[in-house]
Write an enzyme that holds these catalytic residues in place. Structure first.
Site, PDB file in Angstrom:
ATOM      1  N   HIS A 161     -11.076  -1.815   3.902  1.00  0.00           N
ATOM      2  CA  HIS A 161     -10.877  -1.378   5.294  1.00  0.00           C
ATOM      3  C   HIS A 161     -11.541  -0.038   5.591  1.00  0.00           C
ATOM      4  O   HIS A 161     -11.536   0.426   6.738  1.00  0.00           O
ATOM      5  CB  HIS A 161      -9.374  -1.289   5.574  1.00  0.00           C
ATOM      6  CG  HIS A 161      -8.708  -0.235   4.759  1.00  0.00           C
ATOM      7  ND1 HIS A 161      -8.598  -0.319   3.373  1.00  0.00           N
ATOM      8  CD2 HIS A 161      -8.172   0.943   5.105  1.00  0.00           C
ATOM      9  CE1 HIS A 161      -8.005   0.777   2.930  1.00  0.00           C
ATOM     10  NE2 HIS A 161      -7.736   1.556   3.946  1.00  0.00           N
ATOM     11  N   ASP A 162     -12.063   0.604   4.522  1.00  0.00           N
ATOM     12  CA  ASP A 162     -12.745   1.899   4.715  1.00  0.00           C
ATOM     13  C   ASP A 162     -14.259   1.773   4.630  1.00  0.00           C
ATOM     14  O   ASP A 162     -14.962   2.767   4.794  1.00  0.00           O
ATOM     15  CB  ASP A 162     -12.328   2.889   3.613  1.00  0.00           C
ATOM     16  CG  ASP A 162     -10.897   3.343   3.731  1.00  0.00           C
ATOM     17  OD1 ASP A 162     -10.320   3.693   2.693  1.00  0.00           O
ATOM     18  OD2 ASP A 162     -10.365   3.334   4.866  1.00  0.00           O
TER      19      ASP A 162
ATOM     20  N   ASP B 245      -2.658   4.910  -2.492  1.00  0.00           N
ATOM     21  CA  ASP B 245      -3.622   5.614  -1.647  1.00  0.00           C
ATOM     22  C   ASP B 245      -3.916   7.015  -2.177  1.00  0.00           C
ATOM     23  O   ASP B 245      -2.998   7.790  -2.416  1.00  0.00           O
ATOM     24  CB  ASP B 245      -3.003   5.717  -0.243  1.00  0.00           C
ATOM     25  CG  ASP B 245      -3.978   6.181   0.790  1.00  0.00           C
ATOM     26  OD1 ASP B 245      -4.959   5.451   1.031  1.00  0.00           O
ATOM     27  OD2 ASP B 245      -3.795   7.274   1.351  1.00  0.00           O
TER      28      ASP B 245
ATOM     29  N   ASP C  20       0.864  -1.185   0.000  1.00  0.00           N
ATOM     30  CA  ASP C  20       0.000   0.000   0.000  1.00  0.00           C
ATOM     31  C   ASP C  20       0.902   1.237   0.000  1.00  0.00           C
ATOM     32  O   ASP C  20       1.661   1.450   0.951  1.00  0.00           O
ATOM     33  CB  ASP C  20      -0.889  -0.007   1.250  1.00  0.00           C
ATOM     34  CG  ASP C  20      -2.181   0.764   1.029  1.00  0.00           C
ATOM     35  OD1 ASP C  20      -3.246   0.271   1.471  1.00  0.00           O
ATOM     36  OD2 ASP C  20      -2.125   1.844   0.406  1.00  0.00           O
TER      37      ASP C  20
ATOM     38  N   GLU D 278      -6.142   4.168  -5.859  1.00  0.00           N
ATOM     39  CA  GLU D 278      -7.353   4.508  -5.111  1.00  0.00           C
ATOM     40  C   GLU D 278      -7.652   5.945  -5.487  1.00  0.00           C
ATOM     41  O   GLU D 278      -6.972   6.879  -5.056  1.00  0.00           O
ATOM     42  CB  GLU D 278      -7.160   4.380  -3.603  1.00  0.00           C
ATOM     43  CG  GLU D 278      -8.486   4.514  -2.885  1.00  0.00           C
ATOM     44  CD  GLU D 278      -8.417   5.220  -1.564  1.00  0.00           C
ATOM     45  OE1 GLU D 278      -7.485   5.997  -1.347  1.00  0.00           O
ATOM     46  OE2 GLU D 278      -9.317   5.001  -0.726  1.00  0.00           O
TER      47      GLU D 278
END
Ligand code: TEU
Ligand code: CA
Length: 568
Positions: free
Chosen positions: A343-344, A214, A106, A270
């Site tokens: 995870h969000d 990210d 990530d 993302e």
């Protein structure tokens, strides 16, 4: 449109792969401190290989003060103390490869931690060599002539409050689109790009297999930093001025040339705020930027009552319209990523399915089928392969996530929501729902840790855990295993063209995929009622998979899914 056969559509390993996301903090704790870690992941590589996934995307494991659970990095080339050591990481990487699992890291480079050496230097003085690694602005003069110092504009942070933090040492504000401990990097500074690309290359030389990037759509800001449209009477919306900015594609092309194109790796951006047109650039099939992107329209389909916060669920017509748009409009131009959870996000079976005891298993299988038969690379979030659900917290003290806690205080303090309303919204949408410990067994702490878990274990771990599902051939786990196997053995699932069916139905999501004369048909009943389905009575070929053993002619039972393949 001419059916594209797999030879004209460029083949790639990351198009044929299934990705499994691990949130290390919640996956498995190997040393009893209540926090998941790298050696905990190593213990479960057999489990992941059995599931059949190809790639592990691991949320950040770098040194971090954990203001945002690792998405605030203080050293990109060292491992977070709680997660272990670089030696542990090197062992995980080699053992994963031995288990035929690739590792995608990530990459969080829109911002660093305020404890990163670059920021420690940058804030020291206006002429520090690292000053322009970040975005500093002079205060604005108050309009009432007082000597109050105001932020440079009205932008709001994604984690509540202003997106600007005043720094006394130099009397200026720095930009933080997330927490104040996550200062945004200044990507317009070539030295920032050099440093980031050098770090990325260092990880690629270690042998990793790719990056999840990210908020990579936010790295180029509108240079005029204009005020945004005020939201909820509080702060200006930053989205139009920080997402898909003027140089974002230029910087990603530079990243591709200087790093990505030199390795056989996969990349997924993302991309908060991405549109189909922007995605055609980020994930262009010409390979000039990234392989694919995460879009947010389906998970953000229901407008929030305050900010993103609501307890309303999306309707099937709304969800289908969005997903069908992304399936049809990227066709032949860019590659989709497919996800319902991460995870969000809240747990997908709770958000899009039905997590009641009567329908949890059957609807989890239906949702997975609906997603995995689409065109694009599917992502499984840890525990979704078990049908793990949202947790219910009665007290704000049970929450851990900075986004949720800040939102609760901001909206209740400003009278924009009652505490009861915010607790309802948090229980529906909080990121903590996805971050409860992975449920391995029905033993202490669900087998996640011998210590006290950093976040509460979902009480339903007694019924929902890997051990019980590995002993049940009809479990959600083995259903996911079958879906993954189908993708690995059925080219039309990977490369077939998507065509919507039954677009006016309020109950059934249906579509077909075609490739070289093969036609796959996927039917999903999104309701808890039996519904008529004429399509079921047609000759659609052999049934590949279903979540029911017995069927009702001409109908789909509650949350029933059926997939058929008619070979050329
Ligand atoms: O999330 C970016 C982002 O847009 C989040 O605000 C997310 O969409 C939102 O929380 C959903 O409600 C990335 C990471 O995935 C997230 O975990 C980090 O907190 C954030 O960036 C900052 O790094
Ligand atoms: Ca641990």
């Amino acid at each position: 449109m001419m059916p594209v056969n797999k030879d004209t559509e460029k083949k790639a390993w990351w198009k044929e792969a299934v990705i499994y996301q691990i949130y290390p903090r919640s996956f498995a704790d190997s040393n009893g401190d209540g926090i998941g870690d790298l050696n905990g992941i190593r213990r479960h590589l057999d489990y992941l290989e059995k599931l059949g996934v190809d790639v592990l995307w691991i949320s950040p494991v770098y040194k971090s003060p954990n203001d945002d659970n690792g998405y605030d990095i203080s050293d990109y080339q060292d491992i977070m103390t709680e997660f272990g050591t670089m030696e542990d990481f090197d062992c995980l990487l080699s053992e994963a490869h031995e288990h035929h699992l690739k590792i995608v890291m990530d990459l969080v480079v829109n911002h660093t931690s305020d404890e990163h050496a670059w920021f420690v230097e940058s804030r020291k003085s206006k002429d520090n060599p690292h000053r322009d690694f970040y975005i500093w602005k002079d205060p604005k003069k108050a309009e009432d002539g007082s000597d109050a110092l105001l932020p440079p504009n009205n932008w709001g942070s994604c984690f509540s409050g202003s997106a600007w933090q005043f720094d006394k040492a130099t009397g200026m504000y720095y930009l933080h689109c997330f927490s104040k401990k996550q200062p945004d990097l200044n990507w317009d500074n070539p030295k920032v790009r050099d440093s980031v690309f050098g770090m990325m290359d260092w990880w690629c030389k270690k042998g990793i297999d790719g990056f999840r990037m990210d908020v990579i759509s936010m790295i180029s800001k509108d240079p005029s930093f204009p005020d945004g449209k005020v939201m909820d009477g509080l702060y200006g919306d930053i989205t139009p001025y920080v997402c898909n900015g003027p140089h974002v594609h230029e910087y990603l092309k530079e990243m591709n040339t200087r790093v990505l194109s030199r390795y056989d790796i996969m990349t997924v951006g993302e991309t908060a705020g991405v549109t189909v047109d922007e995605a055609k650039k980020y994930a262009s099939s010409d390979g000039s930027e990234l392989n694919m992107v995460f879009q947010f329209e389906h998970v953000g389909a229901v407008p929030g009552k305050v900010g993103k916060w609501t307890d309303e669920k999306p309707s099937l017509p709304v969800l289908r319209k969005i997903l069908n748009k992304w399936q049809t409009e990227l066709e032949g131009k860019a590659w989709n990523s497919l996800y319902f959870g991460n995870h969000d996000q809240p747990r997908s079976v709770s958000r899009f399915g039905n997590d009641s005891p009567a329908f949890r298993v059957i609807s989890a299988k239906m949702l997975a089928t609906c997603l995995h038969m689409m065109k694009g690379t599917p992502y499984i979030f840890e525990g979704d392969e078990l049908g793990m659900t949202n947790i219910h917290f009665d007290s704000l003290e049970d929450f851990r996530d900075i986004e949720s806690i800040n939102a609760y205080h901001e909206y209740t303090d400003k009278g924009l929501a009652t505490p009861e309303e915010m607790m309802r919204y948090l229980n529906e949408l909080s990121r903590d729902n996805a971050r409860t410990p992975m449920q391995w067994t029905d033993g202490k702490n669900a087998g996640f840790s011998d210590g006290t878990p950093w976040s509460r274990v979902n009480p339903n771990y007694k019924e929902i855990n890997a051990e019980v599902e590995l002993a049940d051939p009809d479990s959600v786990f083995f259903y996911y295993q079958k879906l993954i196997r189908l993708r690995h053995t059925t080219p039309v699932i990977v490369y077939g063209i998507f065509r919507p069916l039954l677009e006016d139905s309020n109950e059934i999501y249906a579509y077909e995929r075609t490739l070289d004369g093969d036609t796959l048909t996927c039917l999903c009943n999104f309701t808890d009622k039996e519904v008529a389905c004429d399509l079921c009575s047609k000759d659609l070929g052999n049934e590949l998979i279903s979540n029911y053993k017995e069927h009702v002619p001409g109908a789909l039972q509650a949350y029933e899914t059926r997939v058929f393949l008619k070979k050329n």
